[in-house]
Design an enzyme around this catalytic site. Structure first.
Site, PDB file in Angstrom:
ATOM      1  N   LYS A  44      14.492   5.209 -22.987  1.00  0.00           N
ATOM      2  CA  LYS A  44      14.869   3.886 -23.456  1.00  0.00           C
ATOM      3  C   LYS A  44      14.146   2.853 -22.610  1.00  0.00           C
ATOM      4  CE  LYS A  44      18.667   0.666 -24.176  1.00  0.00           C
ATOM      5  NZ  LYS A  44      20.119   0.402 -24.126  1.00  0.00           N
ATOM      6  N   ASN A  67       9.800  -0.447 -17.728  1.00  0.00           N
ATOM      7  CA  ASN A  67       9.065   0.453 -16.819  1.00  0.00           C
ATOM      8  C   ASN A  67       9.934   0.945 -15.660  1.00  0.00           C
ATOM      9  OD1 ASN A  67       6.640   0.018 -18.354  1.00  0.00           O
ATOM     10  ND2 ASN A  67       6.418  -1.950 -17.291  1.00  0.00           N
ATOM     11  N   ARG A  68      11.232   0.919 -15.853  1.00  0.00           N
ATOM     12  CA  ARG A  68      12.189   1.364 -14.824  1.00  0.00           C
ATOM     13  C   ARG A  68      12.144   0.507 -13.561  1.00  0.00           C
ATOM     14  NH1 ARG A  68      13.583   3.506 -18.826  1.00  0.00           N
ATOM     15  NH2 ARG A  68      14.369   5.625 -19.101  1.00  0.00           N
ATOM     16  N   LEU A  69      11.531  -0.666 -13.654  1.00  0.00           N
ATOM     17  CA  LEU A  69      11.506  -1.585 -12.511  1.00  0.00           C
ATOM     18  C   LEU A  69      12.707  -2.525 -12.629  1.00  0.00           C
ATOM     19  CD1 LEU A  69       7.689  -2.362 -12.226  1.00  0.00           C
ATOM     20  CD2 LEU A  69       9.057  -0.671 -10.988  1.00  0.00           C
TER      21      LEU A  69
END
Length: 215
Positions: A10, A192-194
């Protein structure tokens, strides 16, 4: 038996969390987020939270309870003081609360100490509950082993007869806790999981230190 979940993906893109746009008091940030979750109408129970305690057996345990009030001082919920969680809090009042609001891609994690609230406050909340909920608090010796569901159903029927047309008083073993936070972390999903993670930590002078954490 096995199931590979490694392809679950996601992208989090709904919002951001930046220091310059938030209050220097975490309870005000929590209030803003809570209002936004309520307004989104995308969560059935926005006040559902997970509370983690360290049990008498030494293991941590999580369970979902309902937040019933929050103030600048902390977060209030109600339970049976003799339950497993009540006994755990009595032995070790250090707990963790967490809220997860997936529709807005947000989490809040609260570390703090749980304390019983004043009896008159517990009385007031108990009196506001429907009679069925009052009897439910009385009928259940929470966390104890029972032989069948019929045991509590039959006991409830007996209590309904006993308290018919009578006031139902709060039992001494049931009431509220307030969790006074020492740390509150706000997590906002980002691409981007940041992810954005902003943590408030209580200092010795009772002011909050604000820090950004790596995602």
């Amino acid at each position: 038996m096995q199931k590979d979940l490694s392809n679950y993906r996601k992208s989090y893109e709904k919002s951001e969390l930046v220091e310059k746009a938030i209050s220097d008091n975490p309870m005000e940030v929590f209030q803003k987020w809570f209002y936004e979750v309520e307004a989104s109408k995308g969560v059935d129970e926005a006040n559902a939270m997970t509370i983690s305690t360290i049990g008498l057996d030494g293991y941590p345990k999580n369970r979902v309870v309902l937040l019933k009030k929050y103030t600048f001082e902390g977060f209030i919920f109600y339970t049976n003081y003799t339950s497993e969680k009540g006994k755990a809090i009595s032995a070790n009042p250090n707990v963790c609360l967490s809220f997860f609001w997936p529709n807005l891609e947000r989490q809040v994690i609260v570390k703090g100490r749980a304390e019983k609230i004043a009896e008159n406050l517990s009385d007031g909340y108990f009196e506001s509950r429907p009679d069925s909920s009052k009897l439910g608090a009385i009928v259940s010796n929470q966390s104890s082993v029972i032989s069948s569901r019929e045991v509590i159903e039959n006991k409830l029927k007996e209590l309904e007869k006993e308290y018919q047309n009578k006031d139902i008083k709060r039992p001494e073993y049931w009431g509220g806790y307030i969790v006074k936070p020492v740390s509150i972390e706000f997590w906002q999903g980002r691409p981007n999981r940041l992810h954005d993670r902003i943590r408030f930590e209580m200092q010795e002078d009772f002011n909050w230190k604000v820090e950004r954490l790596a995602p």
